[in-house]
Design a protein around this motif. Structure first.
Motif, short mmCIF file in Angstrom:
data_model
loop_
_atom_site.label_atom_id
_atom_site.label_comp_id
_atom_site.label_asym_id
_atom_site.label_seq_id
_atom_site.Cartn_x
_atom_site.Cartn_y
_atom_site.Cartn_z
N VAL A 1 -48.61 -20.38 18.32
CA VAL A 1 -47.73 -20.45 17.16
C VAL A 1 -46.31 -20.86 17.58
N LEU A 2 -45.85 -20.32 18.71
CA LEU A 2 -44.53 -20.69 19.22
C LEU A 2 -44.46 -22.18 19.55
N VAL A 3 -45.53 -22.69 20.13
CA VAL A 3 -45.57 -24.12 20.45
C VAL A 3 -45.59 -24.95 19.17
N ALA A 4 -46.42 -24.56 18.20
CA ALA A 4 -46.52 -25.30 16.94
C ALA A 4 -45.19 -25.32 16.19
N ALA A 5 -44.40 -24.25 16.34
CA ALA A 5 -43.10 -24.17 15.67
C ALA A 5 -42.00 -24.90 16.44
N GLY A 6 -42.33 -25.42 17.62
CA GLY A 6 -41.35 -26.14 18.42
C GLY A 6 -40.38 -25.24 19.16
N VAL A 7 -40.72 -23.95 19.27
CA VAL A 7 -39.83 -23.01 19.95
C VAL A 7 -39.91 -23.18 21.47
N VAL A 8 -41.12 -23.41 21.96
CA VAL A 8 -41.35 -23.64 23.38
C VAL A 8 -42.21 -24.89 23.53
N ASP B 1 -48.24 -22.47 28.36
CA ASP B 1 -47.91 -21.83 29.65
C ASP B 1 -46.47 -21.33 29.68
N ALA B 2 -45.57 -22.12 29.09
CA ALA B 2 -44.16 -21.70 29.05
C ALA B 2 -44.01 -20.43 28.21
N ALA B 3 -44.72 -20.37 27.09
CA ALA B 3 -44.65 -19.20 26.22
C ALA B 3 -45.21 -17.95 26.91
N LEU B 4 -46.18 -18.15 27.79
CA LEU B 4 -46.80 -17.03 28.49
C LEU B 4 -46.02 -16.62 29.74
N TRP C 1 -40.66 -15.48 28.04
CA TRP C 1 -41.11 -15.12 26.70
C TRP C 1 -42.08 -13.93 26.70
N LEU C 2 -43.38 -14.24 26.79
CA LEU C 2 -44.40 -13.20 26.62
C LEU C 2 -44.91 -12.64 27.94
N GLY C 3 -44.55 -13.26 29.05
CA GLY C 3 -45.04 -12.82 30.35
C GLY C 3 -44.39 -11.53 30.83
N VAL C 4 -44.98 -10.97 31.89
CA VAL C 4 -44.44 -9.73 32.47
C VAL C 4 -42.97 -9.94 32.85
#
Length: 277
Positions: A140-147, A151-154, A158-161
């Motif tokens: 969803v973040l990718v589809a919204a153009g945020v990231v 892989d970047a979002a994870l 962002w969402l990673g540890v």
């Protein structure tokens, strides 16, 4: 070609179970293990469309943790050929799925509060009826153009540890999960990333019935593979391989398990046999 690590839409992959089987045919995979995270919902639909001369290995990837140096570390346990009707297994996977959804909802809420265009219906739609996980939020973040990429979002930003939207899990101890799998007649191996786990932990798990470690995986460089192969030899663990396939640009069958290793691994299971047509 034997690929013992692949996901369907049931746990963050991009393909329905029948689509994954079709992709395996195209890739030339003859033995495929479906290892969706904390669910076996993709096994029966995949078995229903299994073509002749192909083998399906029922499996699951169990989200676990181990305490290392006084701190919890995430560990992934690949379990194969266990009795999926076993009560302890069902309860273990159910708790893991409930925990995963709660974490996903909290992450979505945090993102929404920070002003990012993410809400639960969007994320749930990405899962198409399956359990919701971080990859669906990332999509969803990718589809919204945020990231720019999943892989970047994870990652840590962002969402990673260590990231601002990472929600720590309360996962079962890997030793307890291994005991449940073995009690249900299954056989288990540690999945990538397992290279940073201390040898003492691996030795203890081997003594408790761990059968293998994932050596050949796209996330392991050659040095890591050599080190893991040496550890496997020292501890008499089977060095398995799998693509960890989620979606393109990954390639199903890019990493494989040698036939002799596969036979030795499967011989240790008593829960349920591989599915053949």
């Amino acid at each position: 070609m034997i690929d013992l690590h692949a996901y369907t839409l049931e746990s963050g992959g991009s393909l329905m179970p029948h689509e994954l089987v079709a992709q395996a045919v195209v890739a030339g995979v003859k033995v495929l293990a479906i290892t969706d995270r904390d669910t076996v919902a993709g096994i029966d639909p995949a078995a229903a469309v299994l073509p002749a001369r192909m083998t399906l290995v029922p499996g699951v990837e169990i989200s676990c943790q181990a305490v290392v140096g006084g701190r919890p570390r995430p560990v992934r346990l690949l379990a194969y050929l266990f009795d999926s009707d076993d009560r302890a297994v069902s309860e273990l996977l159910g708790r893991a799925r409930d925990s995963a959804e709660l974490r996903a909802r909290r992450a979505v809420r945090l993102l929404h509060m920070e002003g990012y265009p993410v809400d639960w219906p969007q994320v749930a739609a990405q899962a198409r009826g399956g359990p919701v996980g971080r990859r669906h939020i990332a999509a969803v973040l990718v589809a919204a153009g945020v990231v720019p990429t999943v892989d970047a979002a994870l990652g840590r930003g962002w969402l990673g540890v260590g990231g601002p939207f990472h929600i720590a899990s309360r996962q079962p101890d890997v030793t307890a999960a291994l005991t449940v799998v073995r009690g249900a007649g299954g056989v288990a191996a540690l999945a990538q990333p397992c290279a940073s786990l201390p040898v003492d932990l691996l030795r203890d798990l081997a003594a408790r019935g761990l059968a293998g470690i994932e050596v050949d995986h796209p996330g392991h460089d050659e040095d890591t593979r050599r080190r893991l192969r040496d550890v496997a030899g020292e501890l008499r663990l089977l060095p398995i391989g799998g693509s960890g396939y989620h979606s393109p640009p990954g390639h199903l069958g890019s990493e494989t398990t040698p036939p002799a290793v596969y036979k030795r691994l499967m011989a240790q299971a008593t829960g349920t046999p591989p599915i053949r047509r």
